[in-house]
Structure formats: C-alpha cells, structure tokens
Design a protein around this motif. Structure first.
Motif, PDB file in Angstrom:
ATOM      1  N   PRO A 165       2.393  -6.139   2.492  1.00  0.00           N
ATOM      2  CA  PRO A 165       3.314  -6.473   1.351  1.00  0.00           C
ATOM      3  C   PRO A 165       2.866  -6.192  -0.099  1.00  0.00           C
ATOM      4  N   GLU A 166       3.700  -5.613  -0.872  1.00  0.00           N
ATOM      5  CA  GLU A 166       3.283  -5.565  -2.306  1.00  0.00           C
ATOM      6  C   GLU A 166       2.866  -6.854  -2.964  1.00  0.00           C
ATOM      7  N   LYS A 167       3.541  -7.918  -2.702  1.00  0.00           N
ATOM      8  CA  LYS A 167       3.216  -8.968  -3.244  1.00  0.00           C
ATOM      9  C   LYS A 167       1.793  -9.601  -3.022  1.00  0.00           C
ATOM     10  N   GLU A 168       1.229  -9.066  -2.059  1.00  0.00           N
ATOM     11  CA  GLU A 168      -0.307  -9.491  -1.932  1.00  0.00           C
ATOM     12  C   GLU A 168      -1.347  -8.637  -2.407  1.00  0.00           C
ATOM     13  N   ALA A 169      -1.107  -8.601  -3.702  1.00  0.00           N
ATOM     14  CA  ALA A 169      -1.865  -7.391  -4.728  1.00  0.00           C
ATOM     15  C   ALA A 169      -3.267  -7.795  -4.682  1.00  0.00           C
ATOM     16  N   ARG A 170      -3.743  -8.893  -4.310  1.00  0.00           N
ATOM     17  CA  ARG A 170      -5.247  -9.123  -4.617  1.00  0.00           C
ATOM     18  C   ARG A 170      -5.997  -8.756  -2.962  1.00  0.00           C
ATOM     19  N   VAL A 171      -5.243  -8.400  -2.172  1.00  0.00           N
ATOM     20  CA  VAL A 171      -5.657  -8.050  -0.664  1.00  0.00           C
ATOM     21  C   VAL A 171      -5.849  -6.663  -0.900  1.00  0.00           C
ATOM     22  N   HIS A 172      -5.160  -5.751  -1.653  1.00  0.00           N
ATOM     23  CA  HIS A 172      -5.563  -4.238  -1.530  1.00  0.00           C
ATOM     24  C   HIS A 172      -6.735  -3.882  -1.866  1.00  0.00           C
ATOM     25  N   PRO A 173      -7.168  -4.209  -3.155  1.00  0.00           N
ATOM     26  CA  PRO A 173      -8.539  -3.722  -3.647  1.00  0.00           C
ATOM     27  C   PRO A 173      -9.706  -4.248  -2.771  1.00  0.00           C
ATOM     28  N   ILE A 174      -9.673  -5.359  -2.182  1.00  0.00           N
ATOM     29  CA  ILE A 174     -10.623  -5.820  -1.285  1.00  0.00           C
ATOM     30  C   ILE A 174     -10.789  -5.094   0.107  1.00  0.00           C
ATOM     31  N   PHE A 175      -9.511  -4.753   0.598  1.00  0.00           N
ATOM     32  CA  PHE A 175      -9.427  -4.213   1.820  1.00  0.00           C
ATOM     33  C   PHE A 175      -9.949  -2.698   1.783  1.00  0.00           C
TER      34      PHE A 175
ATOM     35  N   TYR B 118     -14.419   0.710 -10.188  1.00  0.00           N
ATOM     36  CA  TYR B 118     -13.783   1.387 -11.258  1.00  0.00           C
ATOM     37  C   TYR B 118     -12.516   1.108 -11.262  1.00  0.00           C
ATOM     38  N   ALA B 119     -11.851   1.375 -10.373  1.00  0.00           N
ATOM     39  CA  ALA B 119     -10.240   1.587 -10.025  1.00  0.00           C
ATOM     40  C   ALA B 119      -9.802   0.268 -10.086  1.00  0.00           C
ATOM     41  N   PHE B 120     -10.405  -1.064  -9.443  1.00  0.00           N
ATOM     42  CA  PHE B 120      -9.963  -2.349  -9.512  1.00  0.00           C
ATOM     43  C   PHE B 120      -9.616  -2.918 -10.836  1.00  0.00           C
ATOM     44  N   GLU B 121     -10.642  -2.569 -11.945  1.00  0.00           N
ATOM     45  CA  GLU B 121     -10.146  -3.043 -13.329  1.00  0.00           C
ATOM     46  C   GLU B 121      -9.034  -2.085 -13.732  1.00  0.00           C
ATOM     47  N   TYR B 122      -9.113  -0.850 -13.719  1.00  0.00           N
ATOM     48  CA  TYR B 122      -8.356  -0.001 -14.278  1.00  0.00           C
ATOM     49  C   TYR B 122      -6.807   0.076 -13.916  1.00  0.00           C
ATOM     50  N   MET B 123      -6.772  -0.157 -12.648  1.00  0.00           N
ATOM     51  CA  MET B 123      -5.167  -0.320 -12.189  1.00  0.00           C
ATOM     52  C   MET B 123      -5.000  -1.738 -11.952  1.00  0.00           C
ATOM     53  N   GLU B 124      -5.525  -2.803 -12.667  1.00  0.00           N
ATOM     54  CA  GLU B 124      -5.013  -3.993 -12.393  1.00  0.00           C
ATOM     55  C   GLU B 124      -3.934  -4.369 -13.180  1.00  0.00           C
TER      56      GLU B 124
ATOM     57  N   ASP C 199      -0.869  -2.956 -12.035  1.00  0.00           N
ATOM     58  CA  ASP C 199      -0.209  -1.888 -11.843  1.00  0.00           C
ATOM     59  C   ASP C 199       0.692  -2.074 -10.513  1.00  0.00           C
ATOM     60  N   ARG C 200       2.037  -1.837 -10.939  1.00  0.00           N
ATOM     61  CA  ARG C 200       3.174  -2.248  -9.999  1.00  0.00           C
ATOM     62  C   ARG C 200       3.167  -1.250  -8.522  1.00  0.00           C
ATOM     63  N   ARG C 201       2.538  -0.250  -8.557  1.00  0.00           N
ATOM     64  CA  ARG C 201       2.159   0.616  -7.353  1.00  0.00           C
ATOM     65  C   ARG C 201       0.950   0.709  -6.953  1.00  0.00           C
ATOM     66  N   GLY C 202       0.197  -0.670  -7.096  1.00  0.00           N
ATOM     67  CA  GLY C 202      -1.347  -0.708  -6.780  1.00  0.00           C
ATOM     68  C   GLY C 202      -1.321  -0.382  -5.221  1.00  0.00           C
ATOM     69  N   ARG C 203      -0.313  -1.029  -4.435  1.00  0.00           N
ATOM     70  CA  ARG C 203      -0.743  -0.871  -2.879  1.00  0.00           C
ATOM     71  C   ARG C 203      -0.497   0.960  -2.501  1.00  0.00           C
TER      72      ARG C 203
END
Length: 494
Positions: free
Chosen positions: A24-34, A96-102, A104-108
C-alpha cells in the motif's frame, strides 16, 4: 559454483519491484527499506560470483525457446566489469534517492521500477549470448519508461514518449543484426573474436557489414550516438536519481556494453577492421564526440548541459570500441568504468543544488559554492576528471583511448586523437564555467537570494563524497584494474 548465484541477482530485483507495487502507498517508510535490502542482497550475490571466478562453468540456463535459442547467464571478463560496476553504484544511488524522493506522492511506483531496472541491467551484464542481451535490452526500455514519466508533467510525458519511440526504433535495428548473427554465425553465444561462419551458404560480406552498421546504430540509440541521441537531453526532466542512472549506469552504459559485445564477441573485430563499415561507425562516433561537447558549451540548463556531456563522453567508450583492437577494447572498458563514477557524481551534485537551492540554470549558480562547499568540491573533482586532467581517473581512460587511436595509425587514428583534444578543451569550458560561477560570482550578485541554502543531508552527501573519492583513487592507482581489463580484452579474464 551454485548457478543460482547467476540467476538470483537478476530475478530478485525484478520480482521485488513487482511485489513492491502491491505494498500500500500509505506504507511509505517500507518502500526505501525494502528497496535497499533487495539491492544489497543482489549486489552481495554478484560479488560472490566475482570471487568464485572460473567456478561458474558453462553458466546458468534460465529457459530455452525454439530451436537452439536459450536465455542464459554467464560471468566472463566483460560481464564481471559491468556487473561489478553496477553492483557498486546502485546501492549508493538508492541511498541518494531516499532523501531526494522523500515525500514524493508516487514513491512506491518510483522505487518499484527503480528496483526492477537494477535487475534488468544485471541481466544485460550477465547475458551469455546475444539473444539474452537483446531480451533484457528490450526490458530495460519498459522498466525505465515509467521512471522518465514519473512527474506526469507535459514535459515528462513528451520526453517519455520520445524515449520510447527512439528505444523501440533502435531495438528494431538491433534485432536485424541479431537475426543475421543467428543465421550466419556458428552460435549466438558470446565468443571473443566473433562467431561468423563464412562457409554458410549465401554469406555476403557487404550485406553482413551493412547489418552490423544497422545493429551498431540500433544499440547506439541507448548510447546516445548521433543522430539518434536527442532523447537523452529530453529525459533530464526526470528526477535526478533517474537521470543519473540513465546517464551513468543503466541505459547509456547498456548501449555501449551491447556495442562492445556486438563488435568483439559476435561479428568480430578482425572481420570488421579496415572495412567500409568500420569507417562509417568510426565517423559517427567522432561526429558525436564533437557535437556533444560543443552543444554542452552552449547549453545553459544545468542537467541538460551534463546530458550533452554524456553524449560526448559515451562516444569515448565507443571510440575505443571501434579501434577494433585489444588495446581499444581495454581502453573502452576503462572509460566505461571511470565515466560512470564521474558522471553519476556530477549529476548527483547538480541534483543536490537543484534540490537544496532550486537552481536549474548555470547562470543561477553564482556563489553557490559558499553555501554548499562539499557538493561543489566534489563537482569540481568530477569536472576536472571529465576534462582529462592528470591525477584524476578521467585522464587515465582518455590516455588509454588516445594511445589506442594512435595505434590505429593513418588519418583515422590521428583524426581521432585530434577530436579527443578538441573535446577535452570543450569539456574544460563547460564544466569549469560552473565551478568558476560557484566560487567566484560576478560582482553585485544577490547573496541574500541564497539565504537558507545548505548542504543536503547525509543520505545524499555520502554517495557524492564516495564517488569523488573513487575518482581520485583511480586517478592515482588504476594499474590493477587496467591490467584486468587488458586480460579481459585479450581473452584471459575471469
């Protein structure tokens, strides 16, 4: 060696990216770690393969198609160079992308396709034959297209369509070259020296040479070869983590890598050297170097200037390739490696400036060096290296290419050397203009306009500093790496 180690680094990021689209998009913190876990796991497996060396045997067959067509992976010297390079750059680029894309509504969606692109790029690097390379080359277009489209602006839509049209057109030409290798070659497997069999009925040298030229320009689309280059400046509208990978690692390097495979492992340098096809592709490469470096001087948009620089510098790799010699191939591989660090460092610096200060044009950079000293110091290192100044990595690879060019002899060789000198001058102008503006702004500039501007966070700054350090390291100590590249070009690599 367990053949799974050849397959898993390719399939894991692709499967992980698909799975990420289901989170789910709402789990934004999971995407960079995964994303980072998958990337690090794949990189670890690549290095496990590299350390096991010749134990990889005949490679790993993924599946077979009609006839003797098979999709399989194998680690040879060329594959070791490209996969090793990608496996080092990607984890840092992801950080680098973690901070740059922080935020962003289409992060997933971004991290999903970013991860899949890693797997597809490794598929190109580890391809054991031209069929496999072509398959993943096509997949690369499909997984990077959404990344170019990411912002959904009119400019992004236009750029993504242009990228798609050019890539599909180039793939069509490359496919024709593949078909002729399958018909007139003893095998589709990569074999240093080429696989063409002149004893096959209907073998016509001029037709085969024409097919090589078509395939060269087909794969040359992703390598931004003139006149099929114009998609590259356009895709600068994509987020900087995307453009950095497009320009430094994934797309353009895959195009150059495919041309090296096509030239030395499918058609064969001995078959091509001295033919009209050789001089056609050499001429195209020289024109691209001159054109790209000249246009970079004229371009005032920061990222587009670097895009034209990529057009020029990628053809340095191709220039080494079309020397049709072991020295040329080793020189091409050295610039393929060093340019990746130089260009990703310069793009990340540009992205940091745009992210922190909102400055998009060169004429807006007055005084930025005082506010972001570490970022601009790293950009200066990358710029000096791209110019070819001694003690930096770029000097080493450009010197190798120049030596190979002189070794070619005659007018073509000295013309190539002259083009290298011209391009070095233009590179110095378009890169150092940024540095001079950043550190020595014109009188009367509005210093208050930069109030509040500061260095990016550690997640963006750490990769930039590491890349700058690597540039300095290889500028001072590149002998072991170049020795391995010479062994690879001579057929005695891993």
């Amino acid at each position: 060696m367990n053949q799974l180690l050849l397959v898993a680094p390719v399939l894991l990021p692709i499967a992980g990216g698909i799975l990420m689209l289901m989170i789910p998009e709402k789990e934004a913190r999971v995407h960079p770690i995964f994303t980072e876990l998958i990337v690090l796991a794949s990189s670890a497996m690549i290095w496990a393969v590299l350390f096991t060396g010749r134990e990889q045997g005949n490679g790993a067959v993924l599946f077979s198609m009609a006839g003797n067509l098979k999709v399989f992976f194998r680690m040879d010297g060329m594959g070791a160079v490209f996969s090793g390079l990608v496996s080092v750059l990607w984890p840092l680029a992801t950080l680098y992308a973690f901070e740059y894309m922080e935020g962003d509504r289409r992060g997933r969606e971004f991290f999903a396709f970013y991860t899949m692109t890693y797997g597809v790029t490794l598929g190109i690097a580890l391809s054991g034959n031209l069929v496999t390379l072509y398959l993943f080359y096509e997949l690369l277009t499909l997984v990077t297209f959404p990344l170019v489209l990411h912002d959904r602006t009119k400019e992004a839509i236009r750029a993504s369509r242009k990228y798609l049209y050019y890539s599909i057109g180039g793939a069509a030409f490359a496919f024709i070259g593949l078909v002729f290798v399958l018909i007139y070659g003893s095998t589709a497997d990569f074999t240093l020296g080429g696989v063409l069999n002149k004893g096959v009925p209907g073998f016509d040298t001029n037709v085969i040479l024409f097919m090589y030229v078509l395939a060269f320009f087909g794969f040359g689309v992703k390598a931004a070869l003139f006149p099929v280059h114009s998609w590259l400046p356009s895709v600068s509208v994509a987020p900087t983590p995307v453009t950095a990978l497009l320009h430094a690692v994934a797309v353009v390097k895959s195009g150059a890598f495919a041309i090296l495979r096509l030239t030395y492992f499918s058609y064969g340098a001995d078959f091509l050297k001295g033919t009209w096809a050789h001089y056609v592709v050499l001429g195209a490469v020289l024109v691209t170097i001159v054109y790209g470096s000249t246009m970079a001087v004229k371009e005032v948009h920061f990222k587009r200037r670097l895009a034209y620089s990529t057009i020029s510098n990628l053809s340095y790799v191709l220039l080494g390739a079309v020397m049709m010699s072991a020295a040329g191939m080793a020189a091409a591989l050295s610039h393929l490696v060093f340019h990746a660090f130089m260009k990703i460092c310069s793009f990340f610096c540009a992205g940091a400036v745009m992210h922190q200060a909102g400055r998009n044009y060169v004429y807006e950079l007055d005084g930025i060096g005082k506010k972001m000293p570490v970022t601009l110091a790293c950009f200066t290192i990358a710029g000096l290296s791209l110019t070819g100044i001694p003690l930096f990595a770029g000097f080493i690879s450009k010197w190798n290419i120049a030596q190979a060019a002189v070794g070619l002899g005659g007018i073509p060789g000295f013309l190539a050397a002259g083009v290298l000198l011209y391009s070095a001058l233009m590179t110095g102008i378009y890169m150092m203009t940024v540095v001079v503006r950043a550190y020595f702004p014109k009188e009367g500039y509005d210093e208050t306009a930069l109030d509040g501007v500061k260095e990016p966070g550690w997640r963006m700054l750490t990769p930039i500093v590491i890349f700058a350090a690597v540039i300095l390291f290889f500028g001072l100590y590149s002998r072991p790496l170049f020795h391995f590249l010479q062994q690879t070009a001579g057929g005695s690599g891993i």
